[in-house]
Motif scaffolding. Structure first.
Motif, PDB file in Angstrom:
ATOM      1  N   MET A   1       0.844  -1.198   0.000  1.00 14.14           N
ATOM      2  CA  MET A   1       0.000   0.000   0.000  1.00 14.14           C
ATOM      3  C   MET A   1       0.877   1.246   0.000  1.00 14.14           C
ATOM      4  SD  MET A   1      -2.822   1.108   2.815  1.00 14.14           S
ATOM      5  CE  MET A   1      -2.578   2.823   3.256  1.00 14.14           C
ATOM      6  N   ASN A   2       0.533   2.160  -0.856  1.00 13.70           N
ATOM      7  CA  ASN A   2       1.291   3.415  -0.940  1.00 13.70           C
ATOM      8  C   ASN A   2       0.857   4.346   0.180  1.00 13.70           C
ATOM      9  OD1 ASN A   2       2.593   5.728  -1.662  1.00 13.70           O
ATOM     10  ND2 ASN A   2       1.314   6.155  -3.452  1.00 13.70           N
ATOM     11  N   ASN A   3       1.774   4.675   1.068  1.00 11.90           N
ATOM     12  CA  ASN A   3       1.390   5.582   2.147  1.00 11.90           C
ATOM     13  C   ASN A   3       2.147   6.899   2.078  1.00 11.90           C
ATOM     14  OD1 ASN A   3       3.841   4.675   2.952  1.00 11.90           O
ATOM     15  ND2 ASN A   3       3.215   4.055   4.995  1.00 11.90           N
ATOM     16  N   LEU A   4       2.460   7.306   0.841  1.00 16.07           N
ATOM     17  CA  LEU A   4       3.039   8.622   0.617  1.00 16.07           C
ATOM     18  C   LEU A   4       1.978   9.477  -0.066  1.00 16.07           C
ATOM     19  CD1 LEU A   4       5.754  10.144   0.912  1.00 16.07           C
ATOM     20  CD2 LEU A   4       6.196   9.559  -1.474  1.00 16.07           C
ATOM     21  N   HIS A   5       1.674  10.627   0.542  1.00 18.82           N
ATOM     22  CA  HIS A   5       0.595  11.469   0.041  1.00 18.82           C
ATOM     23  C   HIS A   5       1.134  12.860  -0.241  1.00 18.82           C
ATOM     24  CE1 HIS A   5      -1.666   8.203   1.852  1.00 18.82           C
ATOM     25  NE2 HIS A   5      -1.078   8.486   2.989  1.00 18.82           N
ATOM     26  N   VAL A   6       0.812  13.404  -1.410  1.00 20.13           N
ATOM     27  CA  VAL A   6       1.261  14.751  -1.722  1.00 20.13           C
ATOM     28  C   VAL A   6       0.047  15.662  -1.839  1.00 20.13           C
ATOM     29  CG1 VAL A   6       3.400  14.059  -2.854  1.00 20.13           C
ATOM     30  CG2 VAL A   6       1.310  14.275  -4.195  1.00 20.13           C
ATOM     31  N   GLY A   7       0.286  16.947  -1.570  1.00 19.92           N
ATOM     32  CA  GLY A   7      -0.797  17.910  -1.637  1.00 19.92           C
ATOM     33  C   GLY A   7      -0.257  19.296  -1.915  1.00 19.92           C
ATOM     34  N   SER A   8      -1.180  20.227  -2.161  1.00 21.91           N
ATOM     35  CA  SER A   8      -0.777  21.590  -2.498  1.00 21.91           C
ATOM     36  C   SER A   8      -1.955  22.534  -2.322  1.00 21.91           C
ATOM     37  CB  SER A   8      -0.289  21.654  -3.950  1.00 21.91           C
ATOM     38  OG  SER A   8      -1.310  21.213  -4.826  1.00 21.91           O
ATOM     39  N   CYS A   9      -1.654  23.833  -2.377  1.00 23.63           N
ATOM     40  CA  CYS A   9      -2.724  24.835  -2.307  1.00 23.63           C
ATOM     41  C   CYS A   9      -3.163  25.219  -3.719  1.00 23.63           C
ATOM     42  CB  CYS A   9      -2.254  26.056  -1.530  1.00 23.63           C
ATOM     43  SG  CYS A   9      -0.929  26.955  -2.349  1.00 23.63           S
ATOM     44  N   LEU A  10      -4.194  26.029  -3.794  1.00 32.63           N
ATOM     45  CA  LEU A  10      -4.764  26.402  -5.093  1.00 32.63           C
ATOM     46  C   LEU A  10      -3.765  27.152  -5.973  1.00 32.63           C
ATOM     47  CD1 LEU A  10      -7.316  26.459  -6.876  1.00 32.63           C
ATOM     48  CD2 LEU A  10      -8.009  28.526  -5.659  1.00 32.63           C
ATOM     49  N   CYS A  11      -3.009  28.076  -5.415  1.00 27.61           N
ATOM     50  CA  CYS A  11      -2.080  28.869  -6.232  1.00 27.61           C
ATOM     51  C   CYS A  11      -0.802  28.107  -6.556  1.00 27.61           C
ATOM     52  CB  CYS A  11      -1.751  30.201  -5.559  1.00 27.61           C
ATOM     53  SG  CYS A  11      -0.593  30.118  -4.172  1.00 27.61           S
ATOM     54  N   GLY A  12      -0.581  26.986  -5.886  1.00 21.79           N
ATOM     55  CA  GLY A  12       0.592  26.171  -6.169  1.00 21.79           C
ATOM     56  C   GLY A  12       1.844  26.612  -5.429  1.00 21.79           C
ATOM     57  N   GLY A  13       1.724  27.656  -4.615  1.00 21.83           N
ATOM     58  CA  GLY A  13       2.888  28.148  -3.895  1.00 21.83           C
ATOM     59  C   GLY A  13       3.356  27.224  -2.784  1.00 21.83           C
ATOM     60  N   VAL A  14       2.420  26.446  -2.250  1.00 23.81           N
ATOM     61  CA  VAL A  14       2.765  25.542  -1.155  1.00 23.81           C
ATOM     62  C   VAL A  14       2.543  24.104  -1.616  1.00 23.81           C
ATOM     63  CG1 VAL A  14       2.310  24.880   1.230  1.00 23.81           C
ATOM     64  CG2 VAL A  14       2.002  27.267   0.523  1.00 23.81           C
ATOM     65  N   ASN A  15       3.559  23.282  -1.441  1.00 27.72           N
ATOM     66  CA  ASN A  15       3.470  21.849  -1.733  1.00 27.72           C
ATOM     67  C   ASN A  15       3.983  21.071  -0.528  1.00 27.72           C
ATOM     68  OD1 ASN A  15       2.915  21.224  -4.885  1.00 27.72           O
ATOM     69  ND2 ASN A  15       3.934  23.194  -4.631  1.00 27.72           N
ATOM     70  N   TYR A  16       3.336  19.954  -0.242  1.00 27.72           N
ATOM     71  CA  TYR A  16       3.764  19.150   0.903  1.00 27.72           C
ATOM     72  C   TYR A  16       3.695  17.669   0.584  1.00 27.72           C
ATOM     73  CZ  TYR A  16      -1.210  18.300   1.752  1.00 27.72           C
ATOM     74  OH  TYR A  16      -2.526  17.920   1.614  1.00 27.72           O
ATOM     75  N   GLU A  17       4.338  16.918   1.466  1.00 27.93           N
ATOM     76  CA  GLU A  17       4.370  15.470   1.345  1.00 27.93           C
ATOM     77  C   GLU A  17       4.134  14.894   2.732  1.00 27.93           C
ATOM     78  OE1 GLU A  17       7.482  13.562  -1.350  1.00 27.93           O
ATOM     79  OE2 GLU A  17       8.275  13.199   0.666  1.00 27.93           O
ATOM     80  N   ILE A  18       3.294  13.870   2.798  1.00 25.49           N
ATOM     81  CA  ILE A  18       3.028  13.211   4.069  1.00 25.49           C
ATOM     82  C   ILE A  18       3.323  11.730   3.901  1.00 25.49           C
ATOM     83  CG2 ILE A  18       1.198  12.478   5.659  1.00 25.49           C
ATOM     84  CD1 ILE A  18      -0.107  15.252   5.027  1.00 25.49           C
ATOM     85  N   SER A  19       4.131  11.191   4.810  1.00 26.29           N
ATOM     86  CA  SER A  19       4.377   9.749   4.790  1.00 26.29           C
ATOM     87  C   SER A  19       3.737   9.145   6.027  1.00 26.29           C
ATOM     88  CB  SER A  19       5.873   9.451   4.744  1.00 26.29           C
ATOM     89  OG  SER A  19       6.546  10.143   5.773  1.00 26.29           O
ATOM     90  N   GLY A  20       2.978   8.084   5.791  1.00 30.75           N
ATOM     91  CA  GLY A  20       2.312   7.421   6.903  1.00 30.75           C
ATOM     92  C   GLY A  20       0.836   7.221   6.632  1.00 30.75           C
TER      93      GLY A  20
END
Ligand SMILES: [Zn+2]
Ligand SMILES: [Zn+2]
Length: 135
Positions: A1-20
């Motif tokens: 199971m892939n437990n790496l999740h990526v996300g971002s805000c609408l303008c694209g200025g903020v990007n993040y990664e969550i593991s778990g």
């Protein structure tokens, strides 16, 4: 199971990664969540074990805590989009489901604070469904 999740805000200025993994996914209809989302409810994933890493734009992330309460949210200072937030002295990671770039890894567990729902928040599932704008 892939437990790496990526996300971002609408303008694209903020990007993040969550593991778990996430333990809970709640749709909260309380007045504070309705106010800060501008919608019928918040939709947040909760984890006590996953790790959050800001990939870009950490300096654009603002956090607001409602005075004298535990209600807190983080958002992009440029576009206002909801972003992950560390609560309870970092023990609880709260991730707005809509900020994820991919599919949510678990299904919602429950609607909560339903007693405080908006007066238009009933039987929404029975409304007509349009794939795009209404004709
Ligand atoms: Zn933004
Ligand atoms: Zn709430």
């Amino acid at each position: 199971m892939n437990n790496l999740h990526v996300g971002s805000c609408l303008c694209g200025g903020v990007n993040y990664e969550i593991s778990g993994d996430f333990e809970r996914f709640y749709l909260c209809h309380c007045p504070r969540c309705r106010k800060d989302t501008g919608s019928a409810h918040s939709a947040n994933l909760f984890s006590t074990t996953a790790r959050l890493v800001w990939l870009t734009g950490q300096d654009r992330v603002k956090t607001y805590q409602l005075p004298t309460t535990r209600h807190q949210r983080s958002f992009c200072r440029d576009c206002g989009s909801a972003l992950p937030d560390l609560q309870m002295e970092g023990a609880l990671l709260v991730v707005p489901a809509g900020s994820l770039d991919g599919a949510a890894p678990i299904e919602p567990n429950a609607h909560i604070f339903v007693a405080s729902r908006a007066n238009w928040d009933d039987d929404l599932e029975s409304l007509p469904r349009c794939d795009g704008l209404p004709a």
